[in-house]
Design a protein around this motif. Structure first.
Motif, PDB file in Angstrom:
ATOM      1  N   VAL A  34       0.798  -1.128  -0.009  1.00 54.41           N
ATOM      2  CA  VAL A  34      -0.113   0.047   0.151  1.00 54.41           C
ATOM      3  C   VAL A  34       0.699   1.110  -0.011  1.00 54.41           C
ATOM      4  O   VAL A  34       0.716   2.078  -0.668  1.00 54.41           O
ATOM      5  CB  VAL A  34      -0.972   0.141   1.173  1.00 54.41           C
ATOM      6  CG1 VAL A  34      -1.694   1.356   1.200  1.00 54.41           C
ATOM      7  CG2 VAL A  34      -1.703  -1.400   1.171  1.00 54.41           C
TER       8      VAL A  34
ATOM      9  N   LYS B  95      -8.880   1.561   6.838  1.00 50.48           N
ATOM     10  CA  LYS B  95     -10.172   0.685   6.391  1.00 50.48           C
ATOM     11  C   LYS B  95      -9.949  -0.735   6.321  1.00 50.48           C
ATOM     12  O   LYS B  95     -10.778  -1.633   6.819  1.00 50.48           O
ATOM     13  CB  LYS B  95     -10.787   1.416   5.408  1.00 50.48           C
ATOM     14  CG  LYS B  95     -11.576   2.760   5.118  1.00 50.48           C
ATOM     15  CD  LYS B  95     -12.907   2.608   5.719  1.00 50.48           C
ATOM     16  CE  LYS B  95     -13.629   3.875   5.794  1.00 50.48           C
ATOM     17  NZ  LYS B  95     -15.091   4.051   5.073  1.00 50.48           N
TER      18      LYS B  95
ATOM     19  N   GLN C 245      -5.162   9.090   0.722  1.00 47.79           N
ATOM     20  CA  GLN C 245      -5.837   7.852   0.301  1.00 47.79           C
ATOM     21  C   GLN C 245      -4.957   6.781   0.900  1.00 47.79           C
ATOM     22  O   GLN C 245      -5.752   5.777   1.228  1.00 47.79           O
ATOM     23  CB  GLN C 245      -5.808   8.175  -1.420  1.00 47.79           C
ATOM     24  CG  GLN C 245      -6.333   9.238  -2.058  1.00 47.79           C
ATOM     25  CD  GLN C 245      -6.458   9.216  -3.421  1.00 47.79           C
ATOM     26  OE1 GLN C 245      -5.562   8.734  -3.760  1.00 47.79           O
ATOM     27  NE2 GLN C 245      -7.447   9.580  -4.054  1.00 47.79           N
ATOM     28  N   LYS C 246      -3.595   6.810   0.957  1.00 47.71           N
ATOM     29  CA  LYS C 246      -2.928   5.586   1.516  1.00 47.71           C
ATOM     30  C   LYS C 246      -3.486   5.299   2.794  1.00 47.71           C
ATOM     31  O   LYS C 246      -3.534   4.297   3.325  1.00 47.71           O
ATOM     32  CB  LYS C 246      -1.510   5.689   1.401  1.00 47.71           C
ATOM     33  CG  LYS C 246      -0.931   5.570  -0.257  1.00 47.71           C
ATOM     34  CD  LYS C 246       0.406   5.964  -0.431  1.00 47.71           C
ATOM     35  CE  LYS C 246       1.056   5.991  -1.805  1.00 47.71           C
ATOM     36  NZ  LYS C 246       2.286   6.460  -1.695  1.00 47.71           N
TER      37      LYS C 246
ATOM     38  N   VAL D  85     -10.389  -2.055  -2.540  1.00 46.80           N
ATOM     39  CA  VAL D  85      -9.465  -0.590  -2.437  1.00 46.80           C
ATOM     40  C   VAL D  85     -10.830   0.666  -2.775  1.00 46.80           C
ATOM     41  O   VAL D  85     -10.637   1.635  -1.983  1.00 46.80           O
ATOM     42  CB  VAL D  85      -8.335  -0.430  -3.150  1.00 46.80           C
ATOM     43  CG1 VAL D  85      -7.947   0.730  -3.266  1.00 46.80           C
ATOM     44  CG2 VAL D  85      -7.434  -1.430  -2.659  1.00 46.80           C
TER      45      VAL D  85
ATOM     46  N   ALA E 288     -12.836   1.238  -0.123  1.00 42.61           N
ATOM     47  CA  ALA E 288     -12.130   2.030   1.121  1.00 42.61           C
ATOM     48  C   ALA E 288     -11.925   3.294   1.096  1.00 42.61           C
ATOM     49  O   ALA E 288     -11.761   4.086   1.997  1.00 42.61           O
ATOM     50  CB  ALA E 288     -10.831   1.057   1.452  1.00 42.61           C
ATOM     51  N   LEU E 289     -11.903   3.916  -0.196  1.00 44.70           N
ATOM     52  CA  LEU E 289     -11.648   5.089  -0.570  1.00 44.70           C
ATOM     53  C   LEU E 289     -12.914   5.789  -0.352  1.00 44.70           C
ATOM     54  O   LEU E 289     -12.719   7.268  -0.489  1.00 44.70           O
ATOM     55  CB  LEU E 289     -10.940   5.397  -2.055  1.00 44.70           C
ATOM     56  CG  LEU E 289      -9.468   4.855  -2.217  1.00 44.70           C
ATOM     57  CD1 LEU E 289      -9.108   4.876  -3.609  1.00 44.70           C
ATOM     58  CD2 LEU E 289      -8.636   5.673  -1.184  1.00 44.70           C
TER      59      LEU E 289
ATOM     60  N   ILE F  74      -6.836   3.970   3.212  1.00 46.90           N
ATOM     61  CA  ILE F  74      -6.927   2.502   2.687  1.00 46.90           C
ATOM     62  C   ILE F  74      -6.090   1.538   3.866  1.00 46.90           C
ATOM     63  O   ILE F  74      -6.778   0.589   4.385  1.00 46.90           O
ATOM     64  CB  ILE F  74      -6.135   2.202   1.401  1.00 46.90           C
ATOM     65  CG1 ILE F  74      -6.757   2.891   0.281  1.00 46.90           C
ATOM     66  CG2 ILE F  74      -5.774   0.902   1.249  1.00 46.90           C
ATOM     67  CD1 ILE F  74      -5.866   2.930  -1.047  1.00 46.90           C
TER      68      ILE F  74
END
Length: 130
Positions: A36, A53, A46-47, A89, A92-93, A50
């Motif tokens: 990630v 979550k 965003q990372k 992913v 999660a975003l 991720i």
């Protein structure tokens, strides 16, 4: 949905389940790994989202992993694994909407009071009187 499938690493293993002798000979189960923090497709925010979550799917080295062994062929399992990790992913975003407190309207308050009054009158009429 961002397609970061070029950053994915795959491992294969023997799968359990349907397949007869095929199960004992061929490595059809596919595990997909994705680092990630090393991704070039997402920004730091965003990372972080991720990682937060999907923390239950990220190991100590920082790899997001997913194992798929639904079908009898390695190729189809690989395709399903890519599809599933992209979907994970993507979900999660998603940033949830912020909620804000609202108050009941005057008509709603009045309606509640009216129903309470009717119910109390109904119960009052049930009382036995001499």
């Amino acid at each position: 949905m961002k397609d970061f499938s070029k950053e994915l690493t795959f491992k294969t293993s023997r799968s359990s389940g349907a397949g007869g002798q095929n199960v004992n000979k061929v490595e059809t189960s596919v595990t997909v790994l994705w680092k990630v923090l090393d991704s070039g497709f997402f920004n730091d925010e965003q990372k972080e989202r991720i990682q937060h979550k999907l923390s239950n799917r990220i190991n100590a080295e920082g790899f997001l992993y997913l194992t798929v062994s639904e079908t009898r062929t390695q190729l189809m399992n690989k395709a399903k694994a890519i599809e599933k990790i992209l979907e994970l992913v993507d979900k999660a975003l998603i940033v949830p909407k912020k909620r804000f407190a609202t108050k009941p309207s005057k008509s709603q308050k009045q309606k509640r009071l009216d129903t309470k009054k009717k119910l109390s009158e109904k119960k009052e009429n049930r009382k036995f009187r001499f």
